[in-house]
Design an enzyme around this catalytic site. Sequence first.
Site, PDB file in Angstrom:
ATOM      1  N   GLY A   1       2.965   5.630   7.552  1.00  0.00           N
ATOM      2  CA  GLY A   1       4.319   5.161   7.761  1.00  0.00           C
ATOM      3  C   GLY A   1       4.428   3.862   7.073  1.00  0.00           C
TER       4      GLY A   1
ATOM      5  CD  GLN B   1       4.307  -1.862   7.310  1.00  0.00           C
ATOM      6  OE1 GLN B   1       4.877  -0.792   7.490  1.00  0.00           O
ATOM      7  NE2 GLN B   1       3.006  -2.141   7.455  1.00  0.00           N
TER       8      GLN B   1
ATOM      9  CB  CYS C   1      -1.216  -2.172  10.371  1.00  0.00           C
ATOM     10  SG  CYS C   1       0.378  -2.813   9.978  1.00  0.00           S
ATOM     11  CG  LEU C   2       0.023   0.642   5.081  1.00  0.00           C
ATOM     12  CD1 LEU C   2       1.233   1.284   4.371  1.00  0.00           C
ATOM     13  CD2 LEU C   2      -1.283   1.011   4.151  1.00  0.00           C
TER      14      LEU C   2
ATOM     15  CG  HIS D   1       2.417   1.265  13.640  1.00  0.00           C
ATOM     16  ND1 HIS D   1       1.104   0.737  13.799  1.00  0.00           N
ATOM     17  CD2 HIS D   1       2.727   0.881  12.414  1.00  0.00           C
ATOM     18  CE1 HIS D   1       0.815   0.023  12.879  1.00  0.00           C
ATOM     19  NE2 HIS D   1       1.874   0.011  11.817  1.00  0.00           N
ATOM     20  CD  GLU D   2       5.297   2.605  10.211  1.00  0.00           C
ATOM     21  OE1 GLU D   2       5.900   1.439   9.641  1.00  0.00           O
ATOM     22  OE2 GLU D   2       4.176   2.708  10.179  1.00  0.00           O
TER      23      GLU D   2
ATOM     24  CG  HIS E   1       5.833  -2.595  11.460  1.00  0.00           C
ATOM     25  ND1 HIS E   1       5.086  -3.804  11.013  1.00  0.00           N
ATOM     26  CD2 HIS E   1       4.952  -1.588  11.057  1.00  0.00           C
ATOM     27  CE1 HIS E   1       3.974  -3.529  10.775  1.00  0.00           C
ATOM     28  NE2 HIS E   1       3.874  -2.204  10.826  1.00  0.00           N
TER      29      HIS E   1
END
Length: 167
Positions: free
Chosen positions: A46, A51, A89-90, A131-132, A135
């Site tokens: 995702g 991000q 996480c990215l 998770h997204e 964010h």
Amino acid sequence: MVMRDLRYFGDPVLKTVCDPVTTFDKKIESLVTDLMDGVKPAGRAGLAAPQIGVGLRVFSYDVGGLSGYVINPEIVELSEETHEIGEGCLSVPELWFPVVRAKHAVVRGVDLRNEPVEVEGIDVLAQCLQHETDHLDGKLYLERLTPERKKRALGEARGKDWFWNRK
């Protein structure tokens, strides 16, 4: 396909609650395209707008062959049943820690035509949806770690060359 630069842990945009999308225009289409392109590389599940430095409530996902995006997502259902699942996480690369997440999640939002969409997931997709959405609420998964794991993660993050440093 142009990949936008990622923002990393320590960057204030990742701690900011995102604004809802109110205008559905070419800029939002472009953002959705960038998010969909950004989630395509292997190992990505995702990608949320903050991000890539955009403070709007939009994310993309690509889990188990199911891919898409949601504008103005809200979690409307979480199962009481939870599990501890490894998470990364990215925006916090190279770090993986177990996190407790609901096993089932439902997110509602809209698409580019401002039409309602609903995404329902179990296990990894449920984790991705949570998770997204986190964010978009200015939260990183690190905030969901146990105190011991969080201390370890923060220490490891500060030692990484990607860690955003105010100079």
